[in-house]
Design a protein around this motif. Structure first.
Motif, PDB file in Angstrom:
ATOM      1  N   TYR A  37      60.849 -20.957   5.338  1.00 38.73           N
ATOM      2  CA  TYR A  37      60.383 -22.145   6.052  1.00 38.73           C
ATOM      3  C   TYR A  37      58.891 -22.370   5.810  1.00 38.73           C
ATOM      4  O   TYR A  37      58.449 -23.483   5.497  1.00 38.73           O
ATOM      5  N   GLY A  38      58.098 -21.307   5.918  1.00 29.78           N
ATOM      6  CA  GLY A  38      56.666 -21.429   5.699  1.00 29.78           C
ATOM      7  C   GLY A  38      56.319 -21.754   4.263  1.00 29.78           C
ATOM      8  O   GLY A  38      55.410 -22.555   3.992  1.00 29.78           O
ATOM      9  N   ALA A  83      58.185 -23.431   2.136  1.00 33.66           N
ATOM     10  CA  ALA A  83      58.511 -24.848   1.931  1.00 33.66           C
ATOM     11  C   ALA A  83      57.452 -25.740   2.558  1.00 33.66           C
ATOM     12  O   ALA A  83      57.051 -26.760   1.979  1.00 33.66           O
ATOM     13  N   LEU A  84      56.970 -25.360   3.738  1.00 35.51           N
ATOM     14  CA  LEU A  84      55.927 -26.140   4.408  1.00 35.51           C
ATOM     15  C   LEU A  84      54.645 -26.155   3.582  1.00 35.51           C
ATOM     16  O   LEU A  84      53.998 -27.195   3.431  1.00 35.51           O
ATOM     17  N   MET A 131      55.169 -28.313   0.485  1.00 38.62           N
ATOM     18  CA  MET A 131      55.219 -29.719   0.884  1.00 38.62           C
ATOM     19  C   MET A 131      53.817 -30.285   1.039  1.00 38.62           C
ATOM     20  O   MET A 131      53.497 -31.360   0.521  1.00 38.62           O
ATOM     21  N   ALA A 133      60.533 -30.409  -1.109  1.00 38.52           N
ATOM     22  CA  ALA A 133      60.030 -29.350  -0.234  1.00 38.52           C
ATOM     23  C   ALA A 133      60.220 -29.721   1.233  1.00 38.52           C
ATOM     24  O   ALA A 133      60.516 -28.856   2.067  1.00 38.52           O
ATOM     25  N   TRP A 134      60.062 -31.012   1.565  1.00 41.77           N
ATOM     26  CA  TRP A 134      60.273 -31.463   2.950  1.00 41.77           C
ATOM     27  C   TRP A 134      61.734 -31.248   3.345  1.00 41.77           C
ATOM     28  O   TRP A 134      62.030 -30.789   4.455  1.00 41.77           O
ATOM     29  N   TYR A 178      62.206 -27.634   3.890  1.00 43.72           N
ATOM     30  CA  TYR A 178      61.517 -27.282   5.128  1.00 43.72           C
ATOM     31  C   TYR A 178      62.405 -27.564   6.345  1.00 43.72           C
ATOM     32  O   TYR A 178      62.478 -26.764   7.285  1.00 43.72           O
ATOM     33  N   GLY A 189      63.853 -24.675   8.433  1.00 42.63           N
ATOM     34  CA  GLY A 189      63.332 -24.736   9.790  1.00 42.63           C
ATOM     35  C   GLY A 189      64.423 -24.675  10.835  1.00 42.63           C
ATOM     36  O   GLY A 189      64.230 -24.114  11.920  1.00 42.63           O
ATOM     37  N   GLY A 233      55.303 -19.566  10.516  1.00 45.99           N
ATOM     38  CA  GLY A 233      55.602 -20.400   9.357  1.00 45.99           C
ATOM     39  C   GLY A 233      54.356 -21.036   8.782  1.00 45.99           C
ATOM     40  O   GLY A 233      54.160 -21.059   7.562  1.00 45.99           O
ATOM     41  N   ALA A 253      52.606 -20.600   5.174  1.00 41.56           N
ATOM     42  CA  ALA A 253      52.210 -21.751   4.364  1.00 41.56           C
ATOM     43  C   ALA A 253      50.772 -21.613   3.881  1.00 41.56           C
ATOM     44  O   ALA A 253      50.452 -21.931   2.733  1.00 41.56           O
ATOM     45  N   GLU A 286      55.511 -33.030   9.624  1.00 40.86           N
ATOM     46  CA  GLU A 286      55.471 -33.636   8.308  1.00 40.86           C
ATOM     47  C   GLU A 286      54.078 -33.615   7.748  1.00 40.86           C
ATOM     48  O   GLU A 286      53.140 -33.157   8.368  1.00 40.86           O
TER      49      GLU A 286
END
Length: 296
Positions: free
Chosen positions: A79-80, A82-83, A86, A160-161, A164, A168, A183, A187, A295
């Motif tokens: 999750y992190g 991907a954040l 993003m 990536a969003w 996420y 998430g 997360g 990131a 976002e």
């Protein structure tokens, strides 16, 4: 009966105002971040934003107070990551694209997740509108097309969003504050090497650090807090419909604060993406876009 909110009309109006204020703050933060690009680059600015956001969230949620189940640590790491990607890819795209079209293209990520979660035949209409809007933003067939590399980076941010959101949902099964703070820390670890490689010691200049903190507050701390306040009074579907207006807010912020004028075709494209987002939000039982509060 309207499903706009779950409270008194005055409370709902305040929630709508909070949500709109959060969107304006987020996009004003993006315009301010863009002004830092000449000094520390897009990657450097992204590192500052994510790094300060991580520090703020860790200070607020203090994730060390609770033990983290080993089986959930992997999901929080994904999750992190991907954040972080993003944010990094979006800022790299923003260095080449106007703010409004950049936000509209990135919306392809949560739209895809929402469409996957939906089973309605009418959703093919929204798929078509979203694809048409994205095609109108590509640098083909028109003289006002966008930078191709910028579009590719933005589509990477959209992917990536989407990841996420999916990661998430898994990471959020543990304490929400612990998941989001850890997360964001992950990131920051992902983005930091790119920021240091691009900007180096310039990131430590006092003026740059203060500007980075301002970006983090405007783009993360304040809008996330206002969005959480709005969710207490607005049902998820209404929240998603209002959040769908973000590309238009971004375009207006870019116009007013950065002087970024976009063509009539690009305004039409943004409108199509907004229509697709509203349509899929209204039609989706699971309201998937609402999983994407954090976002860019």
């Amino acid at each position: 009966m309207s499903t706009l909110g779950r409270g008194a009309p005055s409370a709902v109006a305040l929630s709508v105002a909070a949500l709109v204020t959060g969107m304006v703050s987020l996009q004003c933060g993006a315009t301010f971040a863009k002004s830092l690009f000449p000094a520390v680059g897009a990657a450097g600015t992204s590192a500052l934003r994510v790094g300060f956001s991580a520090l703020i969230l860790i200070a607020v949620w203090r994730p060390w107070r609770r033990s983290l189940p080993a089986r959930e640590a992997g999901w929080i790491a994904l999750y992190g990551a991907a954040l972080g990607l993003m944010n990094l890819l979006f800022y790299l795209a923003l260095a080449r694209l106007p703010l409004g079209p950049a936000v509209a293209i990135e919306f392809a990520g949560p739209l895809a997740v929402a469409l996957i979660a939906s089973r309605r035949r009418s959703d093919f209409l929204w798929i078509g509108l979203a694809i048409l809007g994205l095609l109108l933003l590509l640098p083909i067939a028109t003289t006002d097309g966008l930078d191709l590399v910028g579009v590719a980076l933005d589509l990477g941010a959209a992917l990536a969003w989407a990841l996420y959101i999916l990661f998430g949902q898994r990471a959020g099964r543990v304490d929400g504050g612990q998941a989001v703070s850890l997360g964001m820390f992950t990131a920051a670890l992902v983005v930091a090497p790119f920021g240091v490689a691009e900007a180096g010691a310039s990131l430590l200049a006092p003026g740059i650090l203060l500007s980075g903190l301002a970006v983090a507050i405007m783009s993360s701390a304040l809008p996330y807090s206002l969005e959480m306040t709005a969710l207490r009074r607005l049902d998820r579907k209404s929240f998603g419909v209002l959040m769908s207006l973000e590309p238009a807010v971004a375009a207006c912020a870019g116009l007013v604060l950065l002087g970024e004028r976009i063509s009539a075709v690009q305004w039409l494209a943004i409108g199509l993406v907004i229509a697709a987002s509203v349509g899929i939000t209204v039609g989706s039982r699971r309201s998937a876009p609402q999983a994407a509060i954090l976002e860019t």
